[in-house]
Design an enzyme around this catalytic site. Sequence first.
Site, PDB file in Angstrom:
ATOM      1  N   GLU A  85      -2.896   5.183  -1.573  1.00 17.08           N
ATOM      2  CA  GLU A  85      -3.650   6.258  -0.925  1.00 17.08           C
ATOM      3  C   GLU A  85      -3.421   7.480  -1.799  1.00 17.08           C
ATOM      4  O   GLU A  85      -2.280   7.848  -2.073  1.00 17.08           O
ATOM      5  CB  GLU A  85      -3.149   6.529   0.486  1.00 17.08           C
ATOM      6  N   HIS A 135      -5.840   3.941  10.625  1.00 17.78           N
ATOM      7  CA  HIS A 135      -4.907   4.657  11.500  1.00 17.78           C
ATOM      8  C   HIS A 135      -5.038   6.164  11.353  1.00 17.78           C
ATOM      9  O   HIS A 135      -4.947   6.906  12.336  1.00 17.78           O
ATOM     10  CB  HIS A 135      -3.469   4.218  11.195  1.00 17.78           C
ATOM     11  N   ASP A 177     -11.193   7.145   0.876  1.00 14.29           N
ATOM     12  CA  ASP A 177     -11.463   8.128   1.921  1.00 14.29           C
ATOM     13  C   ASP A 177     -12.835   8.771   1.740  1.00 14.29           C
ATOM     14  O   ASP A 177     -13.488   9.136   2.726  1.00 14.29           O
ATOM     15  CB  ASP A 177     -10.386   9.217   1.928  1.00 14.29           C
ATOM     16  N   ASP A 178     -13.292   8.922   0.485  1.00 18.87           N
ATOM     17  CA  ASP A 178     -14.616   9.510   0.253  1.00 18.87           C
ATOM     18  C   ASP A 178     -15.688   8.712   0.997  1.00 18.87           C
ATOM     19  O   ASP A 178     -16.576   9.287   1.641  1.00 18.87           O
ATOM     20  CB  ASP A 178     -14.939   9.506  -1.241  1.00 18.87           C
ATOM     21  N   ARG A 219       0.872  -1.172   0.000  1.00 21.80           N
ATOM     22  CA  ARG A 219       0.000   0.000   0.000  1.00 21.80           C
ATOM     23  C   ARG A 219       0.911   1.224   0.000  1.00 21.80           C
ATOM     24  O   ARG A 219       1.682   1.430   0.930  1.00 21.80           O
ATOM     25  CB  ARG A 219      -0.916  -0.019   1.227  1.00 21.80           C
ATOM     26  N   LEU A 220       0.859   2.034  -1.062  1.00 21.87           N
ATOM     27  CA  LEU A 220       1.723   3.200  -1.204  1.00 21.87           C
ATOM     28  C   LEU A 220       1.055   4.399  -0.551  1.00 21.87           C
ATOM     29  O   LEU A 220      -0.041   4.814  -0.943  1.00 21.87           O
ATOM     30  CB  LEU A 220       2.012   3.499  -2.675  1.00 21.87           C
ATOM     31  N   ASP A 221       1.716   4.949   0.440  1.00 21.77           N
ATOM     32  CA  ASP A 221       1.180   6.061   1.207  1.00 21.77           C
ATOM     33  C   ASP A 221       1.190   7.359   0.395  1.00 21.77           C
ATOM     34  O   ASP A 221       2.178   7.679  -0.273  1.00 21.77           O
ATOM     35  CB  ASP A 221       2.025   6.243   2.474  1.00 21.77           C
ATOM     36  N   HIS A 247     -15.439   9.264   4.790  1.00 25.01           N
ATOM     37  CA  HIS A 247     -15.875  10.588   5.228  1.00 25.01           C
ATOM     38  C   HIS A 247     -17.402  10.695   5.225  1.00 25.01           C
ATOM     39  O   HIS A 247     -17.990  11.291   6.139  1.00 25.01           O
ATOM     40  CB  HIS A 247     -15.259  11.669   4.338  1.00 25.01           C
ATOM     41  N   ILE A 258      -8.463   7.825  12.869  1.00 25.17           N
ATOM     42  CA  ILE A 258      -8.508   7.784  14.331  1.00 25.17           C
ATOM     43  C   ILE A 258      -7.339   8.593  14.877  1.00 25.17           C
ATOM     44  O   ILE A 258      -7.513   9.546  15.635  1.00 25.17           O
ATOM     45  CB  ILE A 258      -8.424   6.337  14.857  1.00 25.17           C
ATOM     46  N   GLY A 259      -6.149   8.236  14.459  1.00 23.39           N
ATOM     47  CA  GLY A 259      -4.943   8.814  15.052  1.00 23.39           C
ATOM     48  C   GLY A 259      -4.700  10.270  14.737  1.00 23.39           C
ATOM     49  O   GLY A 259      -3.984  10.948  15.491  1.00 23.39           O
TER      50      GLY A 259
END
Length: 592
Positions: free
Chosen positions: A290, A382, A312-313, A255-257, A316, A385-386
């Site tokens: 991501e 992560h 993420d859509d 998973r590429l950040d 959210h 939340i974080g």
Amino acid sequence: MTAARFPFGAQLHAATGMVFFRLWAPNCTAVSLLLEGQEPVPMNAVRAGWYEVQVPCAAGARYKFRLADGTDVPDPASRQQQDDAHGWSIVVDHDAYPWQHPDWQGRPWSEAVIYELHVGVCGGFKGVTANLPELAALGVTAIELMPIAQFPGTRNWGYDGALPFAPAVAYGTPDELKELIDTAHGLGLMVLLDVVYNHFGPDGNFLHLFASDFFREDRSTGWGAAIDFRRRQVRDFFIENALHWLNDYRFDGLRLDAVHAIDDPDYLFEFARTVRGSVAPERHIHLIVENEDNCASLLDGASPSFDAQWNDDGHHCLHVLLTGEHEGYYADYAVTPAEKLARCLAEGFVYQGEHSEHCGRTRGEPSKALRSTAFVLFLQNHDHIGNRAFGERLLTLCRADAFRAAAALVLLSPQIPLLFMGEEDGAREPFLFFTDHHPQLAEQVRVGRIEEFSKFEGFADSADSPTLPDPNEPTTFAASVPQPTAESALWRAFYGSLLALRREHVMPSLAGIGQRESAVLGRAAVSVGWLSGNTWLRLYANLDEAPVEFEMAPSAKLLYASSDEAESDAAKGLLIGSSTLLFSMQAGTPKA
């Protein structure tokens, strides 16, 4: 392993007892190899800023590189460190581990049920390994490790990594990581790794001393100067890092950040093409991104591309519907959130070229034509939340019944579901931002966090303002460890039953999904349908407390109802509050 394939770092030739060391140091006029306990050995200057030397050496040897000014630095491609990012680098023999499941080829992406975890919080590589049987029994099919690349200190989220090839010493040894992966494969679990190719951490990386060309000062990111992906050496460094994890450790995917922070989008296509072409073709290798930019073109499968993007859509939309929050990036979803959720479930992205007020620009590309499995959907991870001031889990921010309805939506939808560690136990402990930096950097991080959250509600400049947890305090890390509760067995049974339903009714349909439909049923209620072959699967979810009406064909078969009451009222055309339903019906039957 040959120097031509992995030109960065130390390569052991066990048969000859020799190690080939290479370093790209275009800023240097001279470089020496420093083996622990021995005199420095001058390295040979070769083409384009490369230095190399071959010496008799064995696995376990400790080394650094000495620059012309006398500075000693670890290998930026170190495969293992003695202490942390500042310590000695160690020569590793990756051929020595006795794999117990060498024939494992992975699993198709459509079977993925991902469980994201932080290795340190879970007790290191050994702690994760011990928990694998329970995750496999639950119905998880893939675990995703937050970044494990070597960072400074003993505690970190992993996104401050300094040495991308070396597993963090605080988590265990390379062989313990291989044992984790080997054990997972024996249980039928894939193992994915979160990697960071858009920046280096602020401490422990010394590239600027000898390879400043790694960066471009004309472009900046939130982490400093942008990495210069125009340079061949830079591109190769990260491609080789990916192949290191996939081949030496046998990870099943990456998973590429935050790839939106990679300033050369063309590199991502080269990355996918090269990585897929360099791994045995029979293996199922999965690449996930991501990407704030919602680039559907990275996911279209027209050429070697990425399997999926974290959606993420979708998160959210669900978060706004469950909590009513509207600050920060949630502002873009606070207006008509149910409509946005319906679009997300049917088409993937909410933002497909529309203007984002939060970003201040248009965002996204049309995604309706993409397969449903091109999106990873979640209630928690992560980040979400974080990156909150107090790291609250969603279960502490909304009604438990609404949370369960949303969890059922995620696990029974056609997108790939992701759980965050502890979710299966109903954990309520926070997941806080934690570090182990030196005092000066720790203070900068602490002050930066205070400034970041000062503009949010509840953080007025007064004596009554809440005190943010200090990221550098060991207690902040300790508070982030999820704990089982008296309700854990009930939560596990809930998640286990949903994953069994997904395995039986949803997974077999995913490869054949064509037509998709969605509708808004109420303020926080939606339906989504997807056609696979000649069968529709239709999902109805109501996250509000008030019931809503809906219509369903008499021939539809109810596969799941979130409660006995929901099942009873479904027959009357009523979707009660905080409930989810899943139906199967043959094509040609009048739809809802």
